[in-house]
Design a protein around this motif. Structure first.
Motif, PDB file in Angstrom:
ATOM      1  N   ARG A 171      72.989  33.742 -13.662  1.00  0.00           N
ATOM      2  CA  ARG A 171      74.288  33.464 -14.294  1.00  0.00           C
ATOM      3  C   ARG A 171      74.578  34.542 -15.336  1.00  0.00           C
ATOM      4  NH1 ARG A 171      74.156  27.671 -16.702  1.00  0.00           N
ATOM      5  NH2 ARG A 171      71.953  28.188 -17.086  1.00  0.00           N
TER       6      ARG A 171
ATOM      7  N   PRO B 270      83.247  30.206 -17.889  1.00  0.00           N
ATOM      8  CA  PRO B 270      82.523  29.021 -17.387  1.00  0.00           C
ATOM      9  C   PRO B 270      82.994  28.570 -16.010  1.00  0.00           C
ATOM     10  CG  PRO B 270      83.126  28.726 -19.694  1.00  0.00           C
ATOM     11  CD  PRO B 270      83.845  29.953 -19.227  1.00  0.00           C
ATOM     12  N   LYS B 271      84.291  28.656 -15.753  1.00  0.00           N
ATOM     13  CA  LYS B 271      84.793  28.290 -14.424  1.00  0.00           C
ATOM     14  C   LYS B 271      84.243  29.218 -13.357  1.00  0.00           C
ATOM     15  CE  LYS B 271      89.137  26.357 -16.188  1.00  0.00           C
ATOM     16  NZ  LYS B 271      90.628  26.514 -16.220  1.00  0.00           N
TER      17      LYS B 271
ATOM     18  N   LEU C  98      81.437  30.884 -13.453  1.00  0.00           N
ATOM     19  CA  LEU C  98      80.017  30.588 -13.271  1.00  0.00           C
ATOM     20  C   LEU C  98      79.811  29.313 -12.465  1.00  0.00           C
ATOM     21  CD1 LEU C  98      78.527  31.481 -16.773  1.00  0.00           C
ATOM     22  CD2 LEU C  98      78.447  32.823 -14.669  1.00  0.00           C
ATOM     23  N   ASN C  99      80.635  28.314 -12.706  1.00  0.00           N
ATOM     24  CA  ASN C  99      80.518  27.074 -11.939  1.00  0.00           C
ATOM     25  C   ASN C  99      80.752  27.309 -10.457  1.00  0.00           C
ATOM     26  OD1 ASN C  99      79.900  25.517 -14.173  1.00  0.00           O
ATOM     27  ND2 ASN C  99      82.039  24.941 -14.547  1.00  0.00           N
ATOM     28  N   ARG C 100      81.679  28.217 -10.133  1.00  0.00           N
ATOM     29  CA  ARG C 100      81.942  28.528  -8.721  1.00  0.00           C
ATOM     30  C   ARG C 100      80.816  29.345  -8.117  1.00  0.00           C
ATOM     31  NH1 ARG C 100      87.148  29.563 -10.860  1.00  0.00           N
ATOM     32  NH2 ARG C 100      86.830  31.812 -10.722  1.00  0.00           N
TER      33      ARG C 100
ATOM     34  N   VAL D 147      77.538  29.073  -8.701  1.00  0.00           N
ATOM     35  CA  VAL D 147      76.270  28.367  -8.449  1.00  0.00           C
ATOM     36  C   VAL D 147      76.385  27.445  -7.236  1.00  0.00           C
ATOM     37  CG1 VAL D 147      75.583  28.474 -10.837  1.00  0.00           C
ATOM     38  CG2 VAL D 147      76.906  26.514 -10.049  1.00  0.00           C
TER      39      VAL D 147
END
Length: 324
Positions: free
Chosen positions: A179, A317-318, A320-322, A324
């Motif tokens: 990340r 953050p959005k 990174l969420n996509r 993972v």
């Protein structure tokens, strides 16, 4: 200050032909292989900042030529990790400054690393990293140092340092290599585009009003520094245009952008005479991966400033969420 470049609809469609050398990828593979041949040892020395909400380490790692490069690594005080990691690159003639200047990303729950760009740090923010490599005749500043040959050009060392900075920051036990986000503004934005191409497993990048893009247009469109350093060099070194543009073609952010794959957030200011909007859109439009761009119509090189930081705090953050 007024609009001086193309209208916004033309900028959104602008896809110039960049004179890219045939051995662009081979040049950078060779550069990184030479850089990685040196001892990769990284030191993290704890420092006291007076800030109770974060912990900071004074970092030294081996960059291009094995030269020692400095940085600050910070993380939330009570973090156990692994944390998402932001690796940041600063603007032209700045430096890593003092550690308390970089609290935003740790306060948002990230590990954060700021790289000290070699030889800089005497304008805006203080730096601590010398550049031990000499060069031939150059104009004051950094843009023309070693510009007679890609092998000796200043930004060859800087881009190689930046790749090693990502590797160094990822080695800290609080950092999550999967990340990792690279970001920066102006010079830092241009370095970010290079890192986005040379470190293919980044989770995201954010290039704010990026410098070091579309050199051929920039040096003839704006009288503002730092691009004007190149024009003033050529004003004195008559007949060197072909040599200089050939060297710069190995370092153009548009070519690096065309090799990017991580989700990317760009920003541009339409009255920016330091990094003209057409040079930014040239990189953005060449970027093949998922991308967004924030446009600031009435701003100069300050771009979105704190508004762009807020946009990054929402967007990263959005992304990174996509990932993972």
């Amino acid at each position: 200050m007024a609009l001086f470049d193309m209208p916004l609809p033309e900028l959104r469609a602008y896809r110039p032909q960049i004179d890219e050398p045939d051995d662009f990828d081979a040049f950078w593979a060779k550069t990184l292989a030479e850089t990685r041949a040196h001892d990769p040892a990284v030191s993290f020395e704890p420092v006291e900042t007076g800030l109770t909400g974060l912990r900071t380490w004074d970092v030294t790692f081996a960059g291009f030529g094995g030269h020692p490069i400095k940085g600050w690594f910070s993380a939330p005080a009570d973090a156990e990790g692994p944390l998402p990691l932001v690796v940041q690159f600063h603007g032209y003639n700045g430096g890593r400054s003092l550690p308390h200047c970089w609290g935003m990303w740790p306060l948002a729950g990230f590990a954060h690393f700021i790289m000290d760009v070699r030889g800089q740090g005497s304008g805006g923010n203080v730096g601590d990293t010398p550049d031990p490599v000499g060069s031939g005749p150059s104009h004051a500043g950094f843009m023309t140092r070693g510009i007679a040959d890609p092998e000796s050009y200043y930004y060859r060392r800087v881009y190689a340092d930046a790749v090693r900075a990502v590797e160094a920051a990822r080695s800290h036990p609080l950092a999550d290599p999967a990340r990792t986000v690279a970001l920066g503004g102006s010079q830092g934005g241009g370095i970010t585009l290079a890192v986005g191409a040379l470190v293919p497993d980044l989770a995201a990048i954010a290039a704010d009003v990026p410098f070091l893009c579309h050199f051929g247009r920039a040096v003839t469109l704006t009288d503002s520094n730092p691009y004007a350093e190149i024009a003033r060099y050529l004003k004195m070194h008559r007949g060197k245009e072909e040599t200089v543009l050939r060297t710069l073609s190995y370092f153009d952010g548009v070519s690096f952008a065309a090799r990017g794959s991580a989700p990317a957030l760009f920003s541009v200011a339409l009255m920016d005479q330091v990094c003209p909007p057409s040079t930014v859109f040239a990189a953005h439009n060449a970027y093949p991966g998922e991308k967004e761009i924030e446009v600031y119509p009435f701003n100069g090189h300050e771009g979105g400033a704190m508004f762009q930081e807020a946009a990054q705090l929402r967007w990263v953050p959005k992304a990174l969420n996509r990932a993972v």
